[in-house]
Design a protein around this motif. Structure first.
Motif, PDB file in Angstrom:
ATOM      1  N   VAL A 160     -48.277  17.141 -28.087  1.00  0.00           N
ATOM      2  CA  VAL A 160     -46.897  16.929 -27.643  1.00  0.00           C
ATOM      3  C   VAL A 160     -45.981  16.705 -28.844  1.00  0.00           C
ATOM      4  O   VAL A 160     -44.895  17.294 -28.939  1.00  0.00           O
ATOM      5  CB  VAL A 160     -46.823  15.726 -26.679  1.00  0.00           C
ATOM      6  CG1 VAL A 160     -45.373  15.432 -26.292  1.00  0.00           C
ATOM      7  CG2 VAL A 160     -47.667  15.984 -25.430  1.00  0.00           C
ATOM      8  N   ALA A 161     -46.423  15.850 -29.787  1.00  0.00           N
ATOM      9  CA  ALA A 161     -45.604  15.561 -30.965  1.00  0.00           C
ATOM     10  C   ALA A 161     -45.362  16.825 -31.792  1.00  0.00           C
ATOM     11  O   ALA A 161     -44.263  17.040 -32.317  1.00  0.00           O
ATOM     12  CB  ALA A 161     -46.276  14.489 -31.819  1.00  0.00           C
ATOM     13  N   GLY A 162     -46.384  17.670 -31.913  1.00  0.00           N
ATOM     14  CA  GLY A 162     -46.216  18.923 -32.643  1.00  0.00           C
ATOM     15  C   GLY A 162     -45.226  19.852 -31.972  1.00  0.00           C
ATOM     16  O   GLY A 162     -44.442  20.536 -32.642  1.00  0.00           O
ATOM     17  N   THR A 163     -45.253  19.877 -30.652  1.00  0.00           N
ATOM     18  CA  THR A 163     -44.270  20.676 -29.910  1.00  0.00           C
ATOM     19  C   THR A 163     -42.867  20.136 -30.152  1.00  0.00           C
ATOM     20  O   THR A 163     -41.914  20.906 -30.389  1.00  0.00           O
ATOM     21  CB  THR A 163     -44.601  20.648 -28.407  1.00  0.00           C
ATOM     22  OG1 THR A 163     -45.927  21.142 -28.198  1.00  0.00           O
ATOM     23  CG2 THR A 163     -43.619  21.507 -27.617  1.00  0.00           C
ATOM     24  N   GLN A 164     -42.714  18.831 -30.094  1.00  0.00           N
ATOM     25  CA  GLN A 164     -41.407  18.219 -30.336  1.00  0.00           C
ATOM     26  C   GLN A 164     -40.897  18.546 -31.736  1.00  0.00           C
ATOM     27  O   GLN A 164     -39.720  18.890 -31.913  1.00  0.00           O
ATOM     28  CB  GLN A 164     -41.517  16.696 -30.156  1.00  0.00           C
ATOM     29  CG  GLN A 164     -41.793  16.265 -28.723  1.00  0.00           C
ATOM     30  CD  GLN A 164     -42.181  14.795 -28.622  1.00  0.00           C
ATOM     31  OE1 GLN A 164     -42.726  14.213 -29.566  1.00  0.00           O
ATOM     32  NE2 GLN A 164     -41.887  14.180 -27.478  1.00  0.00           N
ATOM     33  N   ARG A 165     -41.760  18.456 -32.734  1.00  0.00           N
ATOM     34  CA  ARG A 165     -41.323  18.734 -34.098  1.00  0.00           C
ATOM     35  C   ARG A 165     -40.883  20.189 -34.246  1.00  0.00           C
ATOM     36  O   ARG A 165     -39.866  20.493 -34.885  1.00  0.00           O
ATOM     37  CB  ARG A 165     -42.444  18.409 -35.099  1.00  0.00           C
ATOM     38  CG  ARG A 165     -42.004  18.570 -36.547  1.00  0.00           C
ATOM     39  CD  ARG A 165     -43.024  18.023 -37.522  1.00  0.00           C
ATOM     40  NE  ARG A 165     -43.280  16.606 -37.329  1.00  0.00           N
ATOM     41  CZ  ARG A 165     -42.466  15.640 -37.742  1.00  0.00           C
ATOM     42  NH1 ARG A 165     -41.331  15.942 -38.355  1.00  0.00           N
ATOM     43  NH2 ARG A 165     -42.780  14.374 -37.537  1.00  0.00           N
ATOM     44  N   LEU A 166     -41.639  21.104 -33.668  1.00  0.00           N
ATOM     45  CA  LEU A 166     -41.277  22.516 -33.778  1.00  0.00           C
ATOM     46  C   LEU A 166     -40.001  22.835 -33.005  1.00  0.00           C
ATOM     47  O   LEU A 166     -39.230  23.718 -33.407  1.00  0.00           O
ATOM     48  CB  LEU A 166     -42.428  23.392 -33.303  1.00  0.00           C
ATOM     49  CG  LEU A 166     -43.564  23.562 -34.321  1.00  0.00           C
ATOM     50  CD1 LEU A 166     -44.783  24.188 -33.661  1.00  0.00           C
ATOM     51  CD2 LEU A 166     -43.107  24.416 -35.500  1.00  0.00           C
ATOM     52  N   SER A 175     -34.281  13.659 -29.714  1.00  0.00           N
ATOM     53  CA  SER A 175     -33.927  12.471 -30.497  1.00  0.00           C
ATOM     54  C   SER A 175     -35.044  12.029 -31.426  1.00  0.00           C
ATOM     55  O   SER A 175     -34.791  11.420 -32.462  1.00  0.00           O
ATOM     56  CB  SER A 175     -33.544  11.317 -29.564  1.00  0.00           C
ATOM     57  OG  SER A 175     -34.632  11.000 -28.701  1.00  0.00           O
ATOM     58  N   ARG A 176     -36.307  12.340 -31.082  1.00  0.00           N
ATOM     59  CA  ARG A 176     -37.408  11.849 -31.920  1.00  0.00           C
ATOM     60  C   ARG A 176     -38.698  12.603 -31.625  1.00  0.00           C
ATOM     61  O   ARG A 176     -38.828  13.281 -30.600  1.00  0.00           O
ATOM     62  CB  ARG A 176     -37.627  10.363 -31.680  1.00  0.00           C
ATOM     63  CG  ARG A 176     -37.952  10.008 -30.242  1.00  0.00           C
ATOM     64  CD  ARG A 176     -37.870   8.514 -30.000  1.00  0.00           C
ATOM     65  NE  ARG A 176     -38.000   8.189 -28.594  1.00  0.00           N
ATOM     66  CZ  ARG A 176     -37.786   6.982 -28.100  1.00  0.00           C
ATOM     67  NH1 ARG A 176     -37.425   6.011 -28.912  1.00  0.00           N
ATOM     68  NH2 ARG A 176     -37.931   6.752 -26.814  1.00  0.00           N
ATOM     69  N   VAL A 177     -39.628  12.435 -32.550  1.00  0.00           N
ATOM     70  CA  VAL A 177     -40.994  12.935 -32.390  1.00  0.00           C
ATOM     71  C   VAL A 177     -41.872  11.728 -32.113  1.00  0.00           C
ATOM     72  O   VAL A 177     -42.108  10.895 -32.992  1.00  0.00           O
ATOM     73  CB  VAL A 177     -41.463  13.662 -33.671  1.00  0.00           C
ATOM     74  CG1 VAL A 177     -42.924  14.084 -33.540  1.00  0.00           C
ATOM     75  CG2 VAL A 177     -40.580  14.861 -33.962  1.00  0.00           C
ATOM     76  N   ASP A 178     -42.338  11.593 -30.854  1.00  0.00           N
ATOM     77  CA  ASP A 178     -43.099  10.390 -30.490  1.00  0.00           C
ATOM     78  C   ASP A 178     -44.406  10.683 -29.761  1.00  0.00           C
ATOM     79  O   ASP A 178     -45.176   9.767 -29.461  1.00  0.00           O
ATOM     80  CB  ASP A 178     -42.238   9.457 -29.637  1.00  0.00           C
ATOM     81  CG  ASP A 178     -41.704  10.118 -28.371  1.00  0.00           C
ATOM     82  OD1 ASP A 178     -42.200  11.201 -27.991  1.00  0.00           O
ATOM     83  OD2 ASP A 178     -40.774   9.551 -27.765  1.00  0.00           O
ATOM     84  N   GLY A 179     -44.677  11.944 -29.427  1.00  0.00           N
ATOM     85  CA  GLY A 179     -45.923  12.279 -28.743  1.00  0.00           C
ATOM     86  C   GLY A 179     -45.953  11.944 -27.268  1.00  0.00           C
ATOM     87  O   GLY A 179     -46.997  12.070 -26.623  1.00  0.00           O
ATOM     88  N   LEU A 180     -44.801  11.536 -26.715  1.00  0.00           N
ATOM     89  CA  LEU A 180     -44.718  11.194 -25.290  1.00  0.00           C
ATOM     90  C   LEU A 180     -44.190  12.387 -24.506  1.00  0.00           C
ATOM     91  O   LEU A 180     -43.107  12.897 -24.787  1.00  0.00           O
ATOM     92  CB  LEU A 180     -43.820   9.970 -25.101  1.00  0.00           C
ATOM     93  CG  LEU A 180     -44.245   8.703 -25.855  1.00  0.00           C
ATOM     94  CD1 LEU A 180     -43.252   7.573 -25.612  1.00  0.00           C
ATOM     95  CD2 LEU A 180     -45.658   8.288 -25.446  1.00  0.00           C
TER      96      LEU A 180
END
Length: 347
Positions: A160-166, A175-180
């Motif tokens: 999840v965090a990797g998806t958010q970062r990309l 707003s953030r990379v948190d893995g949630l």
């Protein structure tokens, strides 16, 4: 490096949120299969490599691309040696500085996939050199090394965090990379899918990762500072810049003949940058032709060292154990993208 032993079948390498990463090893259980595996519990797509002793001597091989939350086999068969050596770095598609998982043991590498015999005289043999981290294993059926961040994501959270970062790398607002895994992440995925004319299902998959990577790579192509090598020689380059009101220097970047390499990623926030490059005469071509040393530099002093570096400050280089190198100042005119073309000067 610190070590806490809890089991005999795996290891965990941690990355700090900085350009040069401190590796911390934590052993953890892994499935019993006759392979050496890498697992990526970070929010970054990683390129990884491994070094080891075989019957013919030292070898290093890579690169293994590992998506966030995924594992990959890097060596097949039983674990035969007591020590292996591992290295990983985040891919260039990500915004910000490169995250390294490195140590003190030098092995030879190349920009593309490689299998190299020997670990000495890397540069003179035409190779790059990176510092790998030693992993102490136990001979047996399997071993797993897990690359992690201080947040200590599970593999699912790393996915999840990797998806958010990309998504952020593709300029989608999160707003953030948190893995949630929440509504905002799902909405951002669906927005990205619509932008590339894909049915918006909001699901995380390997296909989505590859689509996000392709988009991030395209963004990087439109921004940043690159070196382009129009000579017949391999070139090593470095850059200097102001960051958080302090000047820094970083290198080395290898640029093969006829290729370009990104030195600074993302939009250029400063107007003035500093560059240095030198040709590596591994074939003796320049010397045999009676040519002079090929250097592209200037009068601006920055700190460097022979191996890869990220150095804060440009004062008192020698006193701090570094070399002093003359860089050239570049006025980008506040452009988002800049290209430094390296050519052989006329007589």
């Amino acid at each position: 490096m610190t070590e806490k032993t809890t089991a005999a079948s795996g290891g965990r390498l941690w990355a700090l949120a900085a350009l040069c990463v401190l590796a911390t090893l934590l052993l953890a259980p892994s499935p019993a299969k006759a392979d050496y595996k890498f697992c990526n519990a970070t929010s970054y797509v990683l390129k990884s490599a491994i070094g080891y002793m075989s019957e013919g001597g030292w070898k290093s091989q890579g690169w293994y691309k590992i998506l966030p939350g995924r594992c990959a086999t890097v060596l097949r068969g039983d674990i035969a040696e007591k020590n292996y050596y591992v290295f990983a770095r985040s891919v260039a598609a990500h915004k910000g500085g490169t995250k390294y998982f490195s140590g003190k043991d030098r092995f030879c590498t190349l920009p593309d996939d490689f299998l190299i015999e020997g670990r000495d005289t890397c540069v003179s043999r035409g190779y790059d050199a990176h510092h790998f981290t030693r992993v102490e294993t136990k001979p047996g059926k399997d071993w797993t090394t897990t690359f992690s961040e201080p947040r200590d994501y599970s593999l699912k959270q790393a996915e999840v965090a990797g998806t958010q970062r990309l998504l952020i790398d593709n300029d989608h607002k999160l707003s953030r990379v948190d893995g949630l895994d929440g509504r905002n992440t799902t909405r951002a995925i669906m927005s990205f899918q619509r932008s590339i004319d894909v049915k918006p299902d909001g699901e995380i998959s390997d296909t989505l990762f590859e689509q996000l990577l392709a988009g991030a790579e395209q963004y990087q192509q439109r921004t940043g500072l690159s070196f382009c090598n129009e000579t017949e020689y391999s070139v090593w380059a470095a850059v200097g810049y102001e960051k958080n009101e302090e000047e820094e220097s970083s290198g080395w970047i290898r640029i093969e003949p006829g290729t370009c390499e990104k030195a600074i990623k993302g939009a250029l926030n400063n107007r003035v940058y500093y560059t240095y490059a030198e040709a590596v005469d591994t074939e003796g071509l320049i010397a045999r032709a009676g040519g002079r040393e090929l250097v592209w530099g200037g009068e601006e002093a920055f700190c460097t060292k022979p191996t890869r570096f990220e150095i804060q400050g440009r004062e008192e280089c020698l006193e701090r154990g570094y070399d002093t190198t003359g860089f050239k100042a570049i006025d980008t005119g506040e452009k988002r993208i800049w290209q430094e073309t390296l050519t052989v000067p006329g007589p």
